[in-house]
Design a protein around this motif. Sequence first.
Motif, short mmCIF file in Angstrom:
data_model
loop_
_atom_site.label_atom_id
_atom_site.label_comp_id
_atom_site.label_asym_id
_atom_site.label_seq_id
_atom_site.Cartn_x
_atom_site.Cartn_y
_atom_site.Cartn_z
N PRO A 107 5.33 -4.02 7.96
CA PRO A 107 5.80 -2.90 7.14
C PRO A 107 5.28 -3.03 5.71
O PRO A 107 5.21 -4.12 5.17
N SER A 108 4.92 -1.91 5.11
CA SER A 108 4.28 -1.94 3.80
C SER A 108 5.14 -2.62 2.73
O SER A 108 4.61 -3.26 1.82
N TYR B 248 0.84 -6.11 12.53
CA TYR B 248 1.51 -4.93 12.01
C TYR B 248 2.66 -5.38 11.12
O TYR B 248 3.60 -6.04 11.58
N ASN C 255 -3.50 -0.74 4.12
CA ASN C 255 -2.31 0.04 3.77
C ASN C 255 -2.74 1.40 3.24
O ASN C 255 -2.92 1.59 2.05
N THR D 269 -0.12 -1.17 8.52
CA THR D 269 1.25 -0.82 8.15
C THR D 269 1.54 0.58 8.69
O THR D 269 0.68 1.23 9.29
N LEU E 85 4.42 -6.34 2.25
CA LEU E 85 3.10 -6.83 1.84
C LEU E 85 3.13 -7.69 0.57
O LEU E 85 2.46 -8.72 0.51
#
Length: 449
Positions: free
Chosen positions: A196-197, A194, A118, A138, A200
């Motif tokens: 999305p941040s 992949y 990230n 990300t 996480l």
Amino acid sequence: MSTTTSVLPGFGEPPQADVIQRRVLGSRVFILNRPEVYNALNLSMIRNMTPQLQVWNESDLCKVIILKSTGNTFFCSGGDVKHVINQEPSEAAKFFEEEYQLNHLIATLHKPFVSFLNGITMGGGVGLSVHAPFRVATEETIFAMPEAKIGFFPDVGGSFFLPRMDGEVGTYLALTGARLSGLDVFFSGIATHYVPSYRLPLLEVRLSELESDDHEIINAAIEEFVAECDEKHIYSLGGEIRKSIDRCFNKDTVEEIIDALEKENTDWSKKTIETISLMSPTSLKVTLMELRRGKKMVITDCFKMEYGLAQKFLEKSDFKTGVKAVLIDKIKEKPKWDPSTLKDITLQDIENYYFSDSNSKLELLKNISYENYPFSRFNLPSEEEIRKVVTGETPDAGSMSMTQQEVVDFFMKDRKGKIGVREKVLEVLNRKTIVKKGQEDLTWIEDTD
């Protein structure tokens, strides 16, 4: 192991460790924690991680190991080379020795290891992540191997993973230092997933709750958090650009690569030539030879070769020149390389000096090796896997004659419906196959200059 420390009255907060260690249920977590230098990897961090990683790898209570960083701008910007160049060569070599030992340890763990890429991931940060079975990109991820720009070479196992990327993508990334971001890190195979941040933290909680260290179960848990591929996204190293990369970067000399780029005569090829022209001529030639050799070597031999190369670079001036010019003084023009042009150094010069025996040999912490990554099934299918299905070299695929949809369906089943498979397979098929007149099945197109 916890890093919590009691605070003495009147003495304020205790200093934070450069790598924070946490134990959360079945997960064991490393957090890179040098934000003031973009989490650049130093010897202290390596010595923080290596022994603990060995302990966790043997612990029945540990089910998964997670590596992440503070913040979401930098995962790890690389090795702390500003410090390394000011050391004596023998002392600096110790950094690379222990760094490569840690990289190889990560590459051969039997516990699942998950890296959250990230943020910016370069050089030393790549070595901490790219050999792991699970690598999560990300929208914040930026990957690069810009070593030739600072008078060095792609190390940390670059001689192993770069030539095993699709076509000549690895060669292109190594010689240009080109950056990949977000979804492109996933489609190129650098990342296995992949996410999305913002997901996480939830993914980390999910992983910590697992009671199994089975890689298939870890993979299934990560897949719960992946994002659908953006239909508008176009892979930056696909299509016509990718055809040019494979045409130009399949040569065995840097001069031939530049000649091929000149023949392309496109905006992309002209910009690529300009980029290469700023690099250290020695670094370019060593890098190309390193990748060609590494493609035929097992991973242990790649790290040993790189350790020999690192010692040779520490003895010459380009590494120090490049770090000072690019990272410290931040000049825009070409550094004063020695030698200054490609014609001033021959392949024989490179082989005789850089690939000859070095003063010290690399002793790895584990006697485990392989020719190809053992957990590649968690990646998107490689171009070589797709080729073998189209040409009938994969027995499980059935008929030698397959339509585009049949190939897509095969890989969707093989990868258990993994998001990104359809898009990756279609990009390769559209670029590498044709349907002959009057037929429905695909014919693979071999590369031609």
